[in-house]
Design an enzyme around this catalytic site. Structure first.
Site, PDB file in Angstrom:
ATOM      1  CB  THR A 110      55.309  -6.276  47.560  1.00 22.01           C
ATOM      2  OG1 THR A 110      55.488  -6.626  46.350  1.00 22.01           O
ATOM      3  CG2 THR A 110      56.487  -5.385  47.685  1.00 22.01           C
ATOM      4  CD  GLU A 157      21.478  -3.241  31.943  1.00 23.13           C
ATOM      5  OE1 GLU A 157      21.631  -3.974  32.695  1.00 23.13           O
ATOM      6  OE2 GLU A 157      22.417  -2.907  30.959  1.00 23.13           O
TER       7      GLU A 157
END
Length: 697
Positions: free
Chosen positions: A266, A483
């Site tokens: 756009t 983790e």
């Protein structure tokens, strides 16, 4: 003196003749603006007329209300001159003139304020005729001394003509007024032509021409060099058509901008509107859609009619997939599909029997795969311009555009920021810059520092930090080892994405996250995919090795590796047992999935191969973590202590990696692989956020 007087007289005559010459003078009088007559004055006049009639009627009558007992007191004092009964229910009392003049209690009734002397009636009350006559007879029977002066009532029939007229005409006038009000509202310019009931078939396109100040130009569009070249050629054709037509060339009918959301489709169209200096009609695909049948096709006709009248011109249709979806795909719709009628009219207008000279259609979509083939063919959209996610150099240019209005610290490095945001679109980069400014303002800084941009990247991808979230010590320990397992496996594998940092601070809906900075590449081989799968399964493998049990924290890990394994087997042909076969349909032919492109036996083989690939990588991750269990524990304890660890901490524990990865070339890598977007692994024992997509070669 005489000559001066004559000159003045001649000037006055000229001025007088000019002022009275209405035929030769088209200018409007300077006494005021030329205003149209407003019909609301008629409604106001009618309303004031009825109000005036009511007020006049009340002013013209100076009658006081009394009851029957007060009336009898007047009879006793011989003050009543006559009695008149109106419409057999209202009793009007007239007082004798002598009593009005002499008695103090009637002084307020002596004058009616208009004609002076008040001739009456002076008092009135409501009572049915039969009841009044019976009460009056009883009064005279009880006061026989007044029987000689007995007053006989007179009768009169009156009709309230104004009241009857008002009762009949006022509702009609109100309905007519309301009807005129809505008609004028619907036929006027309020809300735009397309919003009115009588102009519902008119186009809702917004027109930009030379009188409209469009400030966006091609200089404001960073990156997109290839796309800008093609679009700039269209603008140049409109400005100087002889340059191209002299060689026999024809103007392109249309250009389709295709690409992921936020890549600047756009924005590029806005730049065309600012550069072309020709009428530019802008609207969305949804502007053609309406609840009334035939409105979409009518708006298409009106749009191209306006564009032809103002040619050369450009029509820009944003999100064209709203009306350009392939026909016949939706088998459940009726025969009179409004969307298909609109598409048919658009196809006819773009390339039918009636040619459109110098009317170019620009369109944008991120769903080019669902568009109708007739719309995509040459002659309608001659050019299909693919706008991909920006590469490293383009991201740097985009950062430079969005950093201009910001107050930056001297340490901010655009090259570093571009490297830290692989896979980010132009809209994402704009959001990063804005979030960095907000974070710096929240910390009451005078300028935006580089750390603010890194915090903004973390904020956008992982969500807001929630340090006050209640997590038990046991859960925190599981999250830390989970983790640490990801970090350890990714450090030990050559093709796994490089680790940036690991944290166990809750962020958004997650409990822990690992940040990776993948390489920007165009293709991915089998070893790279397997290493990424192994690193993704490192969290669950670490839980099993350390605690002897697994949790739900690996949900998104399993989802990711399952998709990758399925893509290897069914899409990319990377499985030896299935062979060089793909079951991927890029055209989306089997939209509803009623039929599978393989047999039940092949489906069983696919399931077995997917499970085999995932399990092999899981055992591989367990083997790596078992051989480095002591370092895994040290890393997890460090993570519990600091909550956030970086690449430097892994180097201290594991040492340098046994291979040297080639540094990423900023010049050669131009395209961001869909499999190479920034991947953030977030564990919350229920949900996980990743931005990794399958690599469609």
């Amino acid at each position: 003196m005489e000559k001066k007087d004559k000159n003045q007289l001649e000037k006055l005559k000229e001025q007088f003749s000019k002022g009275n010459n209405s035929e030769g003078n088209d200018k409007k009088p300077s006494g005021g603006p030329n205003r149209r007559f407003n019909f609301y004055w008629i409604y106001a006049a009618i309303f004031l007329l009825f109000i005036g009639l009511q007020i006049f009627g009340t002013l013209n009558s100076n009658v006081e209300d009394i009851d029957f007992s007060e009336f009898t007191e007047m009879l006793k004092e011989n003050d009543v001159e006559k009695i008149k009964i109106i419409n057999e229910k209202q009793v009007q009392i007239f007082i004798k003139p002598s009593s009005l003049k002499e008695k103090e209690k009637y002084k307020d009734l002596r004058s009616n304020g208009i004609s002076g002397v008040n001739s009456g009636p002076h008092f009135a009350f409501e009572m049915p005729d039969e009841a009044f006559r019976a009460n009056l007879e009883n009064f005279y029977e009880q006061h026989s001394e007044l029987a000689s002066e007995k007053i006989i009532p007179t009768y009169e029939e009156r009709k309230d003509y104004w009241g009857d007229i008002l009762a009949w005409t006022f509702p009609i006038l109100m309905m007519v007024a309301i009807w005129l009000f809505f008609i004028r509202r619907m036929s006027s310019g309020a809300g735009g032509a397309g919003a009115q009931i009588f102009n519902i078939g008119k186009s809702k396109a917004q027109l930009f021409d030379k009188n409209t100040n469009v400030k966006v130009t091609f200089k404001d569009v960073a990156g997109l060099e290839g796309a800008k070249e093609e679009v700039q050629e269209i603008v140049a054709f409109l400005k100087d058509p002889d340059k191209y037509t002299s060689l026999g060339g024809k103007i392109p009918k249309g250009a389709l901008l295709v690409g992921p959301p936020g890549t600047g489709k756009t924005l590029l169209a806005k730049a065309v509107a600012g550069e072309a200096k020709v009428p530019f009609f802008s609207l969305s695909g949804s502007d053609f859609v309406e609840m009334f049948v035939g409105v979409g096709a009518s708006r298409v006709r009106d749009l191209f009619k306006q564009a032809k009248e103002k040619s050369p011109s450009i029509i820009f249709i944003d999100e064209i997939d709203a009306i350009g979806r392939a026909r016949g795909k939706n088998t459940f719709s009726g025969g009179n599909d409004e969307r298909e009628n609109t598409l048919n009219q658009l196809l006819t207008e773009m390339d039918g029997f009636g040619t459109n000279e110098h009317v170019i259609v620009l369109a944008a979509t991120n769903r080019a795969d669902v568009l109708d083939r007739a719309l995509m063919r040459a002659g309608r959209f001659d050019r299909q311009i693919y706008i991909d996610l920006p590469d490293l150099n383009e991201r740097k240019e985009i950062f430079q555009v969005h950093l201009k209005p910001l107050k930056l610290s001297s340490e901010v490095d655009t090259d570093f920021l571009a490297r830290q945001t692989p896979g980010f679109s132009g809209a994402d980069i704009a959001n990063v810059c804005n979030e960095a400014a907000l974070i710096a303002a929240r910390k009451e800084k005078k300028s935006i520092e580089q750390q603010d941009f890194l915090d903004a990247v973390d904020r956008i991808i992982g969500g807001l930090e929630k340090k006050n979230k209640i997590i038990s010590a046991e859960e925190k320990k599981v999250i830390a080892h989970h983790e640490a397992g990801h970090a350890t496996v990714s450090w030990l594998l050559e093709h796994a994405s490089p680790l940036v940092k690991v944290t166990i601070v809750p962020r958004g809906r997650s409990l822990g996250a690992a940040w990776y900075l993948p390489e920007e590449r165009q293709i991915t081989n089998t070893e790279q995919i397997l290493d990424e799968m192994c690193a993704a399964l490192g969290g669950r493998a670490a839980e099993e090795i350390i605690f002897g049990k697994i949790s739900t924290g690996a949900l998104s890990d399993l989802e990711k590796v399952t998709k990758q394994a399925r893509a290897m087997v069914t899409i990319y042909g990377l499985n030896s047992k299935i062979g060089n076969i793909t079951y991927y349909d890029s055209q989306g032919g089997d939209e509803f999935g009623f039929n599978k492109p393989y047999s039940e036996k092949t489906a069983q083989i696919i399931d077995e191969e997917i499970s085999k690939i995932v399990e092999e990588q899981y055992h591989r991750a367990k083997e790596l973590l078992t051989n480095n269990k002591e370092k895994l524990v040290i890393l997890a304890e460090l993570l519990l202590e600091k909550e956030v660890i970086f690449k430097e901490n892994l180097e201290e524990i594991f040492g340098k990696q046994p291979w040297e990865k080639a540094s990423q070339s900023e010049e050669s890598e131009k395209t961001v692989s869909k499999n190479g977007q920034q991947s953030i692994k977030i564990d919350d024992h229920a949900e996980e956020t990743t931005e990794t997509e399958e690599n469609k070669q």
